[in-house]
Design an enzyme around this catalytic site. Structure first.
Site, PDB file in Angstrom:
ATOM      1  CG  ASN A 104      -2.328   0.538   0.807  1.00 21.24           C
ATOM      2  OD1 ASN A 104      -2.439   1.507   0.057  1.00 21.24           O
ATOM      3  ND2 ASN A 104      -3.371  -0.084   1.317  1.00 21.24           N
TER       4      ASN A 104
ATOM      5  CE  LYS B 206      14.872  -9.217  21.268  1.00 18.39           C
ATOM      6  NZ  LYS B 206      14.763  -9.606  22.648  1.00 18.39           N
TER       7      LYS B 206
ATOM      8  N   GLY C 150      -0.669  -1.148   9.265  1.00 17.39           N
ATOM      9  CA  GLY C 150      -0.178   0.191   8.961  1.00 17.39           C
ATOM     10  C   GLY C 150       0.840   0.701   9.963  1.00 17.39           C
TER      11      GLY C 150
ATOM     12  CG  HIS D  89      24.210   4.299  11.354  1.00 16.15           C
ATOM     13  ND1 HIS D  89      24.921   4.304  10.178  1.00 16.15           N
ATOM     14  CD2 HIS D  89      22.970   4.724  11.039  1.00 16.15           C
ATOM     15  CE1 HIS D  89      24.151   4.726   9.199  1.00 16.15           C
ATOM     16  NE2 HIS D  89      22.952   4.984   9.694  1.00 16.15           N
TER      17      HIS D  89
END
Length: 194
Positions: free
Chosen positions: A82, A171, A147, A112
């Site tokens: 979507n 996870k 969503g 990072h």
């Protein structure tokens, strides 16, 4: 010696300003721009097929879409993505068959260092570069992602899974489950598909 592109896919420290990577990024930007602006259905379908590394049959992208390379994305059959979804595909993103992704979902392969002193490297000429590490994201078949979900690199989502709206998936998610929350946790099992 590995190329920067090979380092990227291996999850090693790589320099995104490498000329090969810059060419791949430019190609991705061009195709994503075309996908998001053309009114020609055939041209859009061709651009989507060119952008992705692999597309199955029945792929639908509804509305705007964002990816950085595109070629690291592989999708199975009958996948629905979507509007306003972002695939930060600095590593491989693989979607199985019959995957539904609701609006505003983000898949982030890059990360990072937690240690701020390790976020920038130094080239031989003394200039600095941002150090990014990447991990793939794999989503099984028969998965519905609600969503505004965020999925972090290194995650494997199993088959027959529902990810509740707003979840942050950091996870692995086992088959036949509903997960939700920040961070996402198993809410309850689902009956296995026959």
């Amino acid at each position: 010696m590995m190329t920067e592109h090979e380092k990227l896919l291996a999850g090693q420290d790589y320099d995104y300003r490498d000329p090969e990577l810059q060419e791949l990024l430019a190609r991705g930007r061009k195709l994503v721009g075309l996908i998001n602006t053309t009114q020609d259905v055939t041209e859009r379908a061709t651009a989507i097929k060119s952008l992705f590394g692999k597309t199955g049959t029945g792929l639908t992208i509804n509305g705007t879409f964002s990816a950085i390379y595109g070629q690291h994305i592989s999708v199975g059959d009958d996948v629905f993505i979507n509007g306003n979804c972002t695939f930060q595909d600095s590593n491989r993103i693989t979607l199985g068959n019959r995957v539904i992704i609701a609006p505003d979902t983000k898949l982030y392969c890059g990360a990072h260092a937690l240690d701020a002193t390790k976020r920038f490297g130094t080239r031989a000429d003394g200039s600095k570069y941002l150090i990014t590490y990447t991990k793939p994201i794999t989503i099984g078949s028969d998965v519905w992602i609600g969503g505004n979900v965020t999925i972090i690199g290194g995650v494997h989502i199993g088959n027959n899974v529902v990810v509740a709206a707003g979840a942050v998936v950091a996870k692995d998610v086992p088959d036949n489950t509903i997960v939700g929350g920040v961070p996402a946790k198993v809410i309850r099992p689902l009956a296995p598909l026959s």
